[in-house]
Motif scaffolding. Structure first.
Motif, short mmCIF file in Angstrom:
data_model
loop_
_atom_site.label_atom_id
_atom_site.label_comp_id
_atom_site.label_asym_id
_atom_site.label_seq_id
_atom_site.Cartn_x
_atom_site.Cartn_y
_atom_site.Cartn_z
N ALA A 154 -0.56 -3.67 -2.57
CA ALA A 154 0.66 -4.37 -2.60
C ALA A 154 1.65 -3.70 -3.34
O ALA A 154 2.96 -3.38 -2.98
CB ALA A 154 0.39 -5.78 -3.45
N VAL A 155 1.46 -2.99 -4.38
CA VAL A 155 2.48 -2.02 -5.28
C VAL A 155 3.00 -1.01 -4.23
O VAL A 155 4.26 -1.06 -3.90
CB VAL A 155 1.72 -1.56 -6.27
CG1 VAL A 155 2.62 -0.31 -6.91
CG2 VAL A 155 1.67 -2.45 -7.39
N LEU A 156 1.93 -0.43 -3.41
CA LEU A 156 2.55 0.61 -2.45
C LEU A 156 3.56 0.00 -1.37
O LEU A 156 4.53 0.59 -0.92
CB LEU A 156 1.40 1.55 -1.86
CG LEU A 156 0.79 2.42 -2.91
CD1 LEU A 156 -0.65 2.96 -2.21
CD2 LEU A 156 1.64 3.59 -3.20
N SER A 157 3.16 -1.04 -0.99
CA SER A 157 3.64 -1.55 0.22
C SER A 157 5.22 -2.31 -0.23
O SER A 157 6.35 -2.02 0.48
CB SER A 157 3.06 -2.83 0.83
OG SER A 157 1.64 -2.60 1.29
N MET A 158 5.36 -2.74 -1.36
CA MET A 158 6.73 -3.27 -1.92
C MET A 158 7.53 -2.07 -2.00
O MET A 158 8.58 -2.10 -1.68
CB MET A 158 6.35 -4.32 -2.98
CG MET A 158 5.91 -5.32 -2.80
SD MET A 158 5.82 -6.55 -4.38
CE MET A 158 4.85 -5.86 -5.02
N ILE A 159 6.95 -0.97 -2.88
CA ILE A 159 7.81 0.03 -3.05
C ILE A 159 8.46 0.83 -1.83
O ILE A 159 9.41 0.82 -1.44
CB ILE A 159 7.27 1.06 -4.16
CG1 ILE A 159 7.03 0.44 -5.37
CG2 ILE A 159 7.89 2.22 -4.25
CD1 ILE A 159 6.43 1.01 -6.17
N SER A 174 9.07 -5.73 7.15
CA SER A 174 7.79 -6.55 7.36
C SER A 174 6.77 -6.00 6.55
O SER A 174 5.73 -6.65 6.03
CB SER A 174 7.44 -6.55 8.90
OG SER A 174 6.79 -5.35 9.19
N ILE A 175 6.60 -4.53 6.32
CA ILE A 175 5.79 -4.00 5.56
C ILE A 175 5.92 -4.47 4.19
O ILE A 175 4.81 -4.70 3.41
CB ILE A 175 5.74 -2.42 5.40
CG1 ILE A 175 5.32 -1.77 6.99
CG2 ILE A 175 5.09 -1.94 4.52
CD1 ILE A 175 5.78 -0.47 7.21
N ALA A 176 7.08 -4.51 3.67
CA ALA A 176 7.36 -5.05 2.36
C ALA A 176 6.99 -6.71 2.27
O ALA A 176 6.30 -6.80 1.17
CB ALA A 176 8.80 -4.85 2.11
#
Lengths: 521, 197
Positions: free
Chosen positions: A287-292, A312-314
Motif C-alpha cells: 500500500a505504501v509503495l503503491s500510494m507513493i 488507478s495504481i494509487a
C-alpha cells in the motif's frame, strides 16, 4: 440411487444463476452474430447489456440466501461475493455502453468484442465466489486470457500488439508463481482443495510448516498483486493501459481489480488466517509503495490514459488500507470504495473515450479550453476527476474518509497520514486537467479544441455513450450525498458473510456428503 | 526392499536425470530447434513420472497434448520463422548472467530448505489403480463439475480469440469525414510522437 441423481440433489446449482445468465447472453451474442451478420452487432450489444442487467436482478434475489455453498464446496455465493459480482457486472454493462461507438470506429468487430468481454466478466464473477483452489485458478485464467485478447484487439496498431504481448508474458509468469503457491497449499494441507478445509489443516504452524506457509503466502500475494497492480508488480500497467482500446482499460481498472480484491479477501482471510500479521505487513508495504509511486509518477504524465493508469495504481493503494485494517469495517470500506470507484473511474474513461473519438488524441495539453466547445463533457470529466481526488461533496470523498477512518481506528496512523498526504498530491494532478479545460481563455485554446467537431449525439452508437456519461455523472454526484444505502449495503455484505465468522474456527460444512470413500469405490 | 521397489527407484532416478538434463539443454543450448526437441524430452520424462505415480490417464494425456500438440506447434512456429539475425553480444553480459544465477540459486536454496523442513502429510492409503479414468470421470461430474464446465467456456473463447487475431480482416478505407475520427483497426488516439505536431 445412482450416481447422477445423488450428485444432482447436492449441487445447489441455483447459486450460479447470475453467471448462467451471463453465459446464455454470451452464447446469444456469439450465435446471433453468426446468423444475423455484422449489421446486427449493435443490437446484440444491447442484448448483452440487457443480459447483464438480468444478472444484476438475479444477484439481488440471492441476497441473504441461506444456502450459499454450491457445487459441493466449489462455489460460495455469500453476500460478499454478491456485492463484488454486482460491481463487476455493472462495470461490464458500462464498458459495453462506452465501447459500441469506439469499437465500430476502429473498424473491428463489435460482437466478438462484447463476447470476449462477457467471458472476462464471467471469469471475474466466478473468481469472486470461488471456494476451492481449482476454481480459483481456472476463473483467474478465464479472466486473464480474455483480458489478453481484449488488450490486443486493435491488431493493426503496434502499441496494442506490444501491450498484449507484455501483458501476456508478465501475466503468464505471475500465474505460474501463483500456481506454485497454490500447489504448496495443496501439499501442506495434505491434499485438500477447499479453502475452509485447507484452513482447518493449517492450524498447527509450529511443526516446521511455517516456512512452507510463508512461501505459499508470498507466492499467492504475488499473483494477487499482479491482478490489482500493486506497486512492485505494476510494471505492466502503464504500457498496457496506453496500448489497449480505452473501454478495455476501463474494464481492467475496475472489473478486473475488483475481482482481484475479492480473491484477496477470501484467500487471505480464510486460508491465511493463522498468519494474519504477516500478510498485513506485506500489504502495508504494498500500500505504501503503491500510494507513493502511483501518485508521484502520475504528476509527470502527459497522456490522459497513462495518468489514469498511475492513478488507478494509487487508488489500489488506498483500497489496501481497508484490507490491512483487517476488521469488518475495513472490508466494508473496501467494498464501499470499490463501488464508488466504479462510477467515477468509468465516468472519467467515458469522457476520455468521447474526447479521443472526436479529436483523435488523449494528450492532457490538448484538453485546454474545452469548456468553450463542449460543456457537458467538461462538466462530467471535472466531476469524475474531482471525485477521484476526493473533493468533499462528491462520492470519492466519502469513500476515502471511510477508508481513512477505518485505518485510524485500527491504529494504522502512519499509513493513514501517508494516504492523506498522497491524496493531496493526487488532487494536484486531477485539478491540473480541470484547470486546463475550464480556466483557459479562448485564445489559449489548443488547435485540437479549435477544430472541435460539432456535437452530434444522433450518430450510431453515440447515444449509449451519452447515457453512460450522464449515468456516471449522476451516480458520482449523488452517491456522495445519498451514500447511506450503499454504506448499509457494504456493511451488511460483510456482517452476513460466513467467511468472516468462520475465519477463526473453520467449520466443515455437512452438505458436501460425497466423500472420498464413495468416489474411490 | 523387494524387486518392485528397486525397479521403481531406479526408473525414478533415470527419469529424473533425463528430465533435468533435457531441461538444462532447453535453457542452455543456442540452437532453438535443439531446445524445442529437448522440451519434448522433458515432457516425455514427466509423463514417465506420472506412470510411476499410477496416473496412467494423465500420463497419456501429457504425451498426447504436450508432445503431440504443443511441442509440434512450437516446432512448426520455429520452422516457419526463417529469420537469420546476428545479435551483437551484450557488453558486461556476465553481470546479468551472474545476477540471474545468484537469484536462481537463492530461490532453489530457499525452496529446497522448505521442502526438507516441512513435515509433509503423505497419504499412505493405496488406491486401486485399475480404473483411474472412471475415478476422474466421477470427480469431473461431482466436485469438479464447475471447473470442468468453466473450462469449456474458456476454451471456446480462446478459440474465438485466436480466430480473431489470425483472420485476414477487411480493412475499412479511411473516410474523409470532418466530424469523427475513423481508424482502420488501430486505436483512435494518435501515437505520442505524432500528437505533438
Amino acid at each position: 440411487m445412482d450416481f447422477s441423481s445423488t450428485v444432482a440433489s447436492q449441487l445447489n446449482a441455483g447459486v450460479i444463476l447470475p453467471e448462467g445468465l451471463v453465459i446464455i447472453t454470451l452464447m446469444v451474442v456469439l450465435v446471433g452474430d453468426i446468423i444475423l451478420g455484422r449489421n446486427a452487432s449493435r443490437q446484440l450489444s444491447y442484448v448483452a447489456i440487457a443480459g447483464l442487467l438480468g444478472s444484476v436482478v438475479a444477484l439481488y434475489f440471492q441476497w441473504d440466501n441461506s444456502q450459499t455453498i454450491g457445487f459441493l464446496g466449489g462455489f460460495n455465493g455469500d453476500n460478499l461475493s454478491i456485492v463484488f459480482r454486482g460491481t463487476i457486472v455493472l462495470s461490464t454493462a458500462f464498458t459495453i455502453l462506452m465501447s459500441i461507438r469506439y469499437i465500430q470506429q476502429s473498424g473491428t468487430a463489435l460482437a466478438e468484442f462484447v463476447s470476449i468481454l462477457l467471458t472476462a466478466t464471467l471469469g471475474a464473477m466466478f473468481l469472486c465466489g470461488a471456494n476451492d483452489l481449482v476454481m480459483i485458478f481456472l476463473s483467474l485464467e478465464t479472466l486473464s486470457i480474455s483480458s489478453y485478447l481484449l488488450t490486443g484487439y486493435t491488431k493493426r496498431d503496434p502499441r496494442s500488439n506490444e501491450a498484449a504481448l507484455k501483458y501476456l508474458l508478465i501475466g503468464a509468469a505471475s500465474s505460474a508463481i501463483f500456481l506454485y503457491g497454490v500447489s504448496l497449499l495443496y501439499g501442506l494441507s495434505g491434499g485438500e482443495i477447499r479453502l475452509d478445509a485447507i484452513a482447518a489443516q493449517l492450524t498447527d504452524l509450529s511443526s516446521g510448516q511455517s516456512l512452507g506457509v510463508a512461501i505459499a503466502l508470498v507466492f499467492a500475494i504475488a499473483g494477487i498483486a499482479f491482478k490489482i497492480s500493486a506497486v512492485p508488480f505494476h510494471q505492466w500497467t502503464p504500457d498496457v493501459y496506453e496500448g489497449s482500446p480505452t473501454p478495455v482499460v476501463a474494464f481492467l481498472s475496475v472489473g478486473s481489480k475488483a475481482a482481484g480484491f475479492a480473491l484477496a479477501i477470501r484467500l487471505l482471510v480464510t486460508v491465511f488466517g493463522q498468519v494474519t500479521p504477516e500478510w498485513q505487513f506485506i500489504f502495508t508495504a504494498l500500500a505504501v509503495l503503491s500510494m507513493i509511486l502511483g501518485n508521484v509518477v502520475a504528476l509527470a504524465q502527459t497522456s490522459m490514459k497513462r495518468m489514469l493508469a498511475y492513478s488507478s495504481i494509487a487508488q489500489a493503494g488506498f483500497v489496501m488500507i481497508g484490507l490491512v485494517a483487517g476488521s469488518d469495517d475495513g472490508y466494508a470500506s473496501m467494498v464501499f470504495y470499490l463501488f464508488i470507484y466504479l462510477f467515477m473511474n468509468l465516468g472519467a474513461f467515458t469522457c476520455v473515450i468521447l474526447f479521443s473519438l472526436r479529436t483523435g488524441t488523449d494528450q492532457i495539453a490538448e484538453y485546454s479550453g474545452l469548456y468553450q466547445k463542449d460543456p457537458l463533457l467538461t462538466l462530467a470529466l471535472s466531476i469524475c476527476l474531482l471525485s477521484l481526488g476526493g473533493i468533499p461533496p462528491l462520492a470519492g470523498f466519502f469513500g476515502k474518509i471511510y477508508l481513512f477512518w477505518v485505518g485510524w481506528q485500527a491504529g494504522l496512523y502512519g499509513l493513514v497520514l501517508l494516504g492523506l498526504v498522497t491524496s493531496v498530491v493526487s488532487i494536484y494532478y486531477y485539478i491540473r486537467v480541470v484547470k486546463m479545460m475550464v480556466v483557459k481563455e479562448p485564445h489559449e485554446m489548443s488547435d485540437t479544441v479549435k477544430n472541435y467537431p460539432p456535437i452530434r449525439w444522433n450518430l450510431p452508437g453515440m447515444r449509449p455513450l451519452q447515457v453512460g456519461l450522464v449515468l456516471s455523472l449522476v451516480a458520482t454526484t449523488l452517491a456522495g450525498i445519498l451514500s447511506n444505502p450503499l454504506f448499509n449495503l457494504a456493511n451488511s455484505s460483510i456482517s452476513n458473510s460466513s467467511v468472516f465468522q468462520t475465519a477463526s474456527t473453520p467449520v466443515i460444512l455437512s452438505e458436501s456428503i460425497i466423500n472420498r470413500q464413495s468416489l474411490s469405490e | 526392499m523387494n524387486l518392485a521397489e528397486g525397479v521403481q527407484i531406479v526408473s525414478f532416478g533415470i527419469l529424473a536425470v533425463m528430465m533435468l538434463g533435457a531441461a538444462l539443454g532447453v535453457v542452455l543450448l543456442n540452437q532453438i530447434v535443439y531446445s524445442a526437441f529437448l522440451l519434448g524430452g522433458v515432457f516425455m520424462s514427466i509423463s514417465g513420472l506420472y506412470i510411476l505415480l499410477n496416473a496412467d490417464f494423465v500420463a497419456a494425456a501429457q504425451i498426447l497434448i504436450y508432445v503431440g500438440a504443443v511441442n509440434v506447434l512450437i516446432l512448426f512456429a520455429i520452422m516457419l520463422v526463417n529469420k537469420k539475425e546476428e545479435f551483437k553480444p551484450v557488453r558486461n553480459r556476465w553481470i546479468r548472467q551472474g545476477a540471474t544465477a545468484l537469484v536462481c540459486v537463492g530461490l532453489l536454496a530457499l525452496l529446497s530448505t522448505m521442502v526438507l523442513a516441512t513435515p509433509w502429510a503423505v497419504d499412505t492409503t493405496t488406491v486401486n489403480a485399475s480404473s483411474t479414468i472412471i475415478q476422474i470421470g466421477k470427480h469431473f461430474f461431482s466436485d469438479f463439475l464447475l471447473p470442468f464446465e468453466l473450462a469449456s467456456v474458456l476454451l471456446l473463447m480462446a478459440m474465438v480469440g485466436a480466430i480473431i487475431l489470425a483472420r485476414r480482416d477487411f480493412i475499412p478505407e479511411r473516410k474523409a469525414t470532418t466530424t469523427e475520427v475513423e481508424t482502420a483497426l488501430t486505436l483512435p488516439e494518435r501515437p505520442r510522437e505524432l500528437s505533438g505536431s
